[in-house]
Write a protein that holds these residues in place. Structure first.
Motif, PDB file in Angstrom:
ATOM      1  N   VAL A 139       0.832  -1.208   0.000  1.00 46.12           N
ATOM      2  CA  VAL A 139       0.000   0.000   0.000  1.00 46.12           C
ATOM      3  C   VAL A 139       0.865   1.255   0.000  1.00 46.12           C
ATOM      4  CG1 VAL A 139      -1.719   1.317   1.287  1.00 46.12           C
ATOM      5  CG2 VAL A 139      -1.941  -1.167   1.107  1.00 46.12           C
ATOM      6  N   LEU A 140       1.941   1.247   0.772  1.00 44.36           N
ATOM      7  CA  LEU A 140       2.837   2.408   0.802  1.00 44.36           C
ATOM      8  C   LEU A 140       3.447   2.681  -0.576  1.00 44.36           C
ATOM      9  CD1 LEU A 140       4.620   1.751   4.224  1.00 44.36           C
ATOM     10  CD2 LEU A 140       2.973   3.575   3.723  1.00 44.36           C
ATOM     11  N   VAL A 141       3.755   1.609  -1.314  1.00 42.36           N
ATOM     12  CA  VAL A 141       4.279   1.771  -2.671  1.00 42.36           C
ATOM     13  C   VAL A 141       3.186   2.291  -3.594  1.00 42.36           C
ATOM     14  CG1 VAL A 141       5.205   0.566  -4.688  1.00 42.36           C
ATOM     15  CG2 VAL A 141       6.060   0.003  -2.402  1.00 42.36           C
ATOM     16  N   SER A 147       9.173   4.349  -2.865  1.00 40.82           N
ATOM     17  CA  SER A 147       9.333   3.965  -4.268  1.00 40.82           C
ATOM     18  C   SER A 147       9.331   2.463  -4.483  1.00 40.82           C
ATOM     19  CB  SER A 147      10.621   4.573  -4.849  1.00 40.82           C
ATOM     20  OG  SER A 147      11.745   4.151  -4.094  1.00 40.82           O
ATOM     21  N   ASN A 148       9.623   1.688  -3.423  1.00 33.18           N
ATOM     22  CA  ASN A 148       9.644   0.234  -3.586  1.00 33.18           C
ATOM     23  C   ASN A 148       9.421  -0.447  -2.233  1.00 33.18           C
ATOM     24  OD1 ASN A 148      12.308   0.013  -2.255  1.00 33.18           O
ATOM     25  ND2 ASN A 148      13.080   0.950  -4.146  1.00 33.18           N
ATOM     26  N   MET A 149       9.240  -1.768  -2.282  1.00 34.54           N
ATOM     27  CA  MET A 149       8.946  -2.535  -1.074  1.00 34.54           C
ATOM     28  C   MET A 149      10.092  -2.454  -0.065  1.00 34.54           C
ATOM     29  SD  MET A 149       5.896  -4.186  -1.522  1.00 34.54           S
ATOM     30  CE  MET A 149       5.888  -5.791  -0.723  1.00 34.54           C
ATOM     31  N   ALA A 150      11.317  -2.535  -0.574  1.00 37.22           N
ATOM     32  CA  ALA A 150      12.471  -2.508   0.323  1.00 37.22           C
ATOM     33  C   ALA A 150      12.513  -1.208   1.122  1.00 37.22           C
ATOM     34  CB  ALA A 150      13.761  -2.691  -0.468  1.00 37.22           C
ATOM     35  N   GLN A 151      12.209  -0.106   0.457  1.00 40.59           N
ATOM     36  CA  GLN A 151      12.211   1.189   1.138  1.00 40.59           C
ATOM     37  C   GLN A 151      11.099   1.251   2.186  1.00 40.59           C
ATOM     38  OE1 GLN A 151      10.970   5.122  -0.753  1.00 40.59           O
ATOM     39  NE2 GLN A 151      13.209   5.272  -0.878  1.00 40.59           N
TER      40      GLN A 151
END
Length: 284
Positions: A139-141, A147-151
């Protein structure tokens, strides 16, 4: 040579494909078998088995249980599980309630900083899904907040961080007891991802072996060839059968494909036959 994938997720937990879609994809990839191993749930197993009835791929009922060892979360796969076992279902429902309380805290902490996320967004059209941190990350992405899942994981979803409290979970003793209760073949998932030193990892495997561990995930998308070789040596040392899988999550881990991981993963069906035979002897 036939190939299998013994570590696969659907949208019953933090994957993005439905169980039936995952099974159809496995058939299209010419896999002879796949294990559905969603996090702390067996909700997708029946759908997967039904889908496989008309396709040339075997579905192995399974799950991936979370447990806490030396203050670190570890994951234990259960293959060939009796997914209708009442004790299993009761314990998984208890764990789901714990997850739900933790997720409410995450939602409250994010909202306090102006990031308001709804339950509908997290569920992504599957109201029965087990909500994990990956759902929040997605959801944050989608919102463009990261910008991505890792972030998303690094900035907002670190366990024990500002927004994400530590998760209550099973002890290794309870996890292995539960897997035995439902007649599953238990294997430690992705041993190197826990970042234990050699001595501590050996201690973990030895401890789990005493509790009934039967397998070690030697082949995984995160391992290189040397690492898999070392894990195979560990499996021999502790008389554990090697297992392997991609840890496929669909779009939530876009660099990992079903059956082939990041391109070089190939798990022989011969491993599965060894596991099947061992499993049969364990509960005969």
């Amino acid at each position: 040579m036939k190939y299998v994938d013994l570590h696969v997720h659907s949208n019953a937990s933090d994957g993005t494909m439905s169980p039936s879609q995952v099974v159809a994809y496995a058939a299209s990839k010419n896999l002879s078998a796949m294990a559905l191993t969603d996090h702390d749930t067996v909700e997708g197993v029946q759908e997967a088995l039904t889908a496989a009835a008309s396709l040339p791929v075997e579905v192995i009922p399974g799950m991936e249980l979370s447990a806490l060892y030396h203050e670190k979360e570890i994951h234990i796969l259960g293959l060939f599980a009796d997914y209708k076992n009442p004790q299993l279902l009761k314990q998984l429902e208890n764990l789901r309630a714990v997850r739900s309380r933790r997720n409410s805290v995450i939602l409250e902490r994010l909202a306090a900083d102006g990031i308001c996320i709804t339950a509908e967004e997290l569920q992504a059209s599957n109201p029965d899904t087990v909500i994990t941190r990956a759902h929040f990350a997605r959801v944050l992405v989608e919102r463009g907040i990261v910008s991505n899942m890792a972030q998303a994981f690094k900035k907002y979803l670190q366990t024990g961080g500002k927004y994400c409290p530590k998760k209550e979970t099973f002890s290794p003793e309870l996890a292995l007891k539960l897997l035995k209760e439902c007649r599953a073949f238990p294997a430690l998932a992705h041993p190197l991802q826990y970042k234990f030193g050699t001595e501590e990892l050996n201690g973990l495997v030895a401890h789990l072996k005493e509790l009934g561990l039967a397998g070690l995930e030697v082949y995984h998308s995160s391992n290189n060839q040397y690492e898999s070789m070392k894990l195979k040596e560990m499996a021999v040392k502790y008389q554990l059968l090697p297992t392997g899988g991609s840890d496929f999550h669909g779009k939530n881990k876009p660099d990992i494909d079903l059956g082939t991981g990041r391109g070089g993963l190939h798990v022989s069906s011969l491993l599965l036959e060894d596991i099947r035979n061992k499993h049969s002897k364990m509960y005969s």
